[in-house]
Design a protein around this motif. Structure first.
Motif, mmCIF file in Angstrom:
data_model
loop_
_atom_site.group_PDB
_atom_site.id
_atom_site.type_symbol
_atom_site.label_atom_id
_atom_site.label_comp_id
_atom_site.label_asym_id
_atom_site.label_seq_id
_atom_site.Cartn_x
_atom_site.Cartn_y
_atom_site.Cartn_z
ATOM 1 N N MET A 1 -4.636 -4.760 -0.637
ATOM 2 C CA MET A 1 -3.233 -4.869 -0.247
ATOM 3 C C MET A 1 -3.010 -4.240 1.130
ATOM 4 N N THR A 4 0.298 -4.700 3.233
ATOM 5 C CA THR A 4 1.542 -4.033 2.873
ATOM 6 C C THR A 4 1.486 -2.538 3.169
ATOM 7 N N LYS A 429 2.273 -8.945 -13.043
ATOM 8 C CA LYS A 429 2.630 -8.080 -11.936
ATOM 9 C C LYS A 429 4.022 -8.481 -11.454
ATOM 10 N N GLU A 432 5.286 -11.388 -6.337
ATOM 11 C CA GLU A 432 5.223 -11.207 -4.890
ATOM 12 C C GLU A 432 6.150 -12.191 -4.183
ATOM 13 N N ASP A 433 6.245 -13.398 -4.737
ATOM 14 C CA ASP A 433 7.097 -14.399 -4.094
ATOM 15 C C ASP A 433 8.560 -14.016 -4.226
ATOM 16 N N LEU A 435 9.665 -10.925 -4.454
ATOM 17 C CA LEU A 435 9.837 -9.825 -3.514
ATOM 18 C C LEU A 435 9.999 -10.362 -2.095
ATOM 19 N N PHE A 436 9.112 -11.284 -1.779
ATOM 20 C CA PHE A 436 9.119 -11.859 -0.438
ATOM 21 C C PHE A 436 10.457 -12.534 -0.152
ATOM 22 N N ARG A 439 13.108 -9.901 0.431
ATOM 23 C CA ARG A 439 12.898 -9.211 1.700
ATOM 24 C C ARG A 439 13.315 -10.121 2.848
ATOM 25 N N GLU A 445 13.026 -3.101 0.604
ATOM 26 C CA GLU A 445 11.997 -3.116 -0.437
ATOM 27 C C GLU A 445 12.548 -2.526 -1.738
ATOM 28 N N VAL A 484 6.375 -0.798 -5.471
ATOM 29 C CA VAL A 484 5.514 -1.975 -5.434
ATOM 30 C C VAL A 484 4.114 -1.551 -5.052
ATOM 31 N N GLU B 302 -3.058 -6.874 -11.255
ATOM 32 C CA GLU B 302 -3.321 -8.242 -10.781
ATOM 33 C C GLU B 302 -3.737 -9.092 -11.978
#
Lengths: 485, 378
Positions: A1, A4, A429, A432-433, A435-436, A439, A445, A484, B302
């Protein structure tokens, strides 16, 4: 990661946020010396001027407890507890002349509530909530008693109930959770100090939400609460339980017992927001929470609903359950549990279907962050006679960070071919999409994570009464913003 | 625990390494004893009947012929420590370990047949697939065993592919362990069919040890009469990018008991894992019982993991639909039950398809009605 990396600092900062409610109120305590034997039990019983039968009941439980072993099957890890090092009795000094109104209450106590954002008098006036505040072991303030008394609702501390309504206490105490149920129940039964007692007479809809705020204060005093809620035929009550404790370096043991009994057509809604001190980043000093909560749907068409938001404690061991004995009775369990840093939670529910056409719903949302360990352990049992029983279970886990763990252990036992049962679970998890997307729309965040986590938990938060929903959302936010991995 | 105290001694002719493996297994067994109902993994499966029974091993019940590409190797000392009391019992008492090795693409299936006997037997097989090997393995458990306590160890080398069909139709007591270890990019597909048996217990354990390994575990089980069928399936994601699917379905009829326990464990080293579990059960008999426990243990973020479990009767709407189309009740029920049973068995190797169909027709309820329909259609 690696991409980030710049965010990591913010995340670490957010995750390592100190416990906001961590402070100690210095009030003189009337405390028993540490240690536990029959004399301790007698001492507690005598202090509370209890009748002989209750002392006998405690002693019986104590003798059973001595023969029992501490359960170790849960997926939690904690150092051995020295039960002889704990003091089993602590009460604020002003025992003799208890305050009649808020004005008489020790201002320091009021200040404590103030710091926690629980302005009692404001609540009284604005929210119309009757608050039975438990400061350590003895109830120091009970409000709205008169208004409740008008409709015949009994809402008082457990010790008062023992004095004023011994017949009710004797009839129901230990009926749902027998003293021999498990190690912590036996211990609680022997040394319980105080708690709440609620009785709603037949046909009465309790005019307000009943609420108790628990506090754990003096160091080294285990707190052993006992709650008994009885809804008689056709009655309805919504009960709120919430708690927060000051920062301490000594592990504090909490082993409460909650019993709910719903008669024919009665409904009990029991909501909890738990925010006890979780310990520092390494888990040192947090509360050990070993709670037994169980409801009995005794009558036909009765309903018991558990809603919980669990964000605190170093170790949580808690399985609010329903025994669906009456035909057409309904059991519900809605839970959000969050473990951050070194917190460990092994929590879930048990739905035991005995009556015909009984229905149960389980919605559990677990969030793990940091090195938190989270286990959903649930049981659904459908007995031979539970004709047409129905269960739906959904438990989802959200993982934030590569060092946390999320486990799901559902037990399903079906012995009736007309029953229908579904169980679903997912673990993933934080998206991520998602979150993206947030953002990209300019959310920070922290706000983005808070939004996503609240959305994840929404199904459960929606079940909370208004007064609690706001607090719970804030709690989730404070505990997790920006987390995150 | 007299049974374990008096375990017959191992053959003296063995190499020292093998003897010490046996001794260690025997020692563990003496310490733990056979499981009781208080043992978490055996809560619903009572083996008390075996305590005191004659467990002396008799002649080997395992028959096999090797297709071209599979060779037999000399036995090595290998004991799967910690695999449970029955694996220990097997290690202590197995006559020999049959070690087989497959290389390249093997076209004919490797067939292992176990003929259940009146004496106890402890077959022990280790099959290794060389790098890139491709094989179909068919195991058949027949007869009526006093006790068959078998251990099958499967080792898949890098990029190897194994299709494993296990037909458990032993009418007696069968306790089996299948332990699979998968190296990088290997693929393991299992089809388990358990039909009948007084006591049928299978532990299927897959370890995804190499990056990108995949397993697809499927099965169907039926418990009828007073039968007990118990499947414990466990997948350990040790390496990254592992994928596991578990799809099991079963029926419990009459007074039968079906137990299904599945675990997917994603270890700290097993990131980017995908783990799915599905277990569906039809509860048909008024005295039947189903115990299911799909269990996820996740120590990495993950991960995409899910599980689903259902227990219930035949869907009333589907039944109504078929009835409204003029299909007699028994046939309608037969269609739904067979459709339910066949779903997890899709992708069966051609070699056993007809055999599996015949088994299902033999054991599933309402098959008679269905057979009539098939004849009518022809």
């Amino acid at each position: 990661m690696t991409e980030t990396a710049p965010q990591d600092a913010a995340i670490t900062e957010a995750l390592s946020r100190k416990y906001d409610a961590g402070f100690i109120t210095e009030i003189e305590q009337d405390q028993a010396p540490p240690g536990l034997d029959e004399n301790t039990v007698r001492f507690i019983s005598a202090k509370k001027k209890e009748p002989e039968w209750l002392l006998e009941w405690r002693l019986e439980a104590f003798r059973r407890w001595q023969k029992m072993k501490e359960p170790r099957w849960a997926k939690v890890d904690y150092p051995a507890i020295d039960y002889q090092a704990i003091s089993y009795w602590a009460a604020p000094k002003s025992d003799a002349d208890r305050p009649k109104s808020l004005d008489e209450v020790d201002p320091k106590l009021l200040e404590t509530y103030e710091k926690l954002g629980i302005p009692l008098h404001e609540r009284e006036a604005l929210a119309g909530v009757a608050v039975d505040a438990v400061f350590d072991s003895v109830s120091v303030h009970t409000s709205f008693r008169e208004r409740l008394a008008e409709v015949g609702v009994i809402f008082c501390s457990f010790s008062e109930a023992v004095q004023e309504h011994p017949e009710l206490v004797r009839k129901y105490l230990g009926k749902v959770v027998p003293t021999t149920d498990n190690f912590f129940v036996a211990l609680n039964s022997a040394v319980f100090s105080d708690g709440s007692f609620v009785y709603i007479p037949p046909g009465v809809r309790c005019p307000m939400e009943l609420s108790t705020y628990f506090r754990i204060n003096a160091a080294n005093t285990g707190q052993f609460e006992r709650t008994l809620v009885i809804a008689d035929r056709g009655a309805y009550v919504s009960y709120l339980e919430g708690c927060t404790a000051p920062q301490r370096d000594e592990n504090q043991l909490h082993a409460a017992v909650v019993e709910l009994i719903a008669h024919e057509d009665a409904e009990i809604k029991y909501s909890t927001v738990q925010n006890w001190y979780p310990g520092d980043e390494t888990g040192k000093g947090g509360i050990y929470n070993f709670v037994t909560k169980r409801g009995l749907c005794d009558g036909d068409r009765s309903k018991i609903s558990w809603t919980q938001v669990e964000t605190g404690s170093a170790v949580t061991w808690k399985y609010p359950s329903c025994i669906l004995k009456g035909d057409d009775s309904v059991g519900e369990f809605y839970s959000v549990a969050l473990s951050n840093h070194a917190q460990q939670a092994d929590t879930g529910t048990k739905m035991i279907h005995l009556g015909k056409r009984t229905r149960s719903t389980i919605i559990s949302k677990g969030i793990s962050a940091g090195r938190g360990q989270q286990t959903y352990r649930g049981g659904v049992r459908i007995g031979r006679g539970a004709e047409g029983a129905r269960n739906y279970t959904q438990c989802d886990s959200l993982l934030i960070g590569s060092e946390c763990g999320a486990h799901t252990v559902p037990y399903v036992e079906v012995r009736n071919p007309t029953a229908q049962l579904e169980h679903e679970a997912t673990t993933s998890k934080i998206g991520e999409d998602q979150l993206f997307y947030c953002r990209q729309r300019g959310l920070s965040e922290e706000d983005a994570v808070s939004l996503i986590v609240n959305g994840f938990a929404k199904q459960v938060l929606d079940e909370l009464p208004m007064e609690f929903a706001v607090e719970a959302q804030k709690l989730l936010g404070v505990s997790l913003e920006g987390a995150v991995g | 625990m007299t049974l374990i105290e008096t375990l017959p001694a191992a053959p003296k002719s063995e190499p020292a390494a093998m003897r010490s493996v046996r001794a260690a297994a025997h020692e563990r067994l003496r310490a733990t004893g056979l499981p009781t109902k208080k043992t978490e993994d055996w809560r619903f499966t009572n083996v008390a009947g075996l305590v005191g029974a004659d467990l002396t091993p008799g002649a080997s019940t395992l028959r096999f012929e090797l297709p071209a590409g599979v060779t037999r190797e000399s036995a090595a000392a290998d004991a799967l420590p910690g695999a449970g009391p029955f694996a220990d019992l097997n290690a202590a008492l197995a006559e020999e370990t049959v070690v087989l090795r497959a290389e390249g693409a093997v076209s004919a299936p490797l067939e292992l047949t176990y003929a259940g006997a009146e004496h106890a037997s402890y077959p022990r097989v280790r099959l290794e697939l060389a790098r890139g090997a491709d094989l179909t393995l068919v195991e058949r458990y027949d007869g009526t065993s006093a006790l068959t306590d078998g251990v099958v160890e499967l080792v898949l080398g890098e990029g190897a592919r194994l299709r494993h069909v296990r037909l458990q139709r032993d009418g007696g007591k069968l306790v089996g362990l299948v332990a699979v270890r998968q190296e990088r990019d290997s693929h393991y597909g299992a089809h388990v069919l358990t039909v009948g048996g007084e006591l049928q217990r299978l532990d299927l354990r897959v370890t995804l040890a190499g990056k990108g390994a995949e397993c697809d575990l499927r099965g169907f089980y039926a418990a009828r009469g007073t039968e007990l069928v118990d499947h414990h399936v466990r997948v350990d994601h040790l390496a990254e990018h592992g994928t596991s699917h578990q799809r099991f379905r079963g029926i419990a009829d009459d007074k039968g008991t079906a137990v299904f326990d599945s675990q997917a464990i994603v270890h700290r080293t097993g990131g980017h894992a995908e783990a799915h579990q599905e277990n569906r059960n039809l509860l048909l008999g008024p005295g039947a019982a189903v115990h299911t426990k799909p269990h996820l243990e996740i120590d990495h973020d993950e991960v995409v993991a899910s599980h689903g479990a259902t227990v219930g009767a035949l869907d009333a709407d589907s039944l109504f639909y078929l009835r409204s189309r003029g299909i007699p009740e028994a046939v309608a029920r037969g269609i739904l039950i067979h459709a339910f049973a066949h779903e997890p068995l899709t992708g069966l190797p051609e070699a056993v398809r007809a055999e599996v169909d015949a088994e299902l027709l033999r054991v599933l309820p309402e098959s008679e009605a269905l057979r009539g329909l098939a004849e009518e259609l022809q």
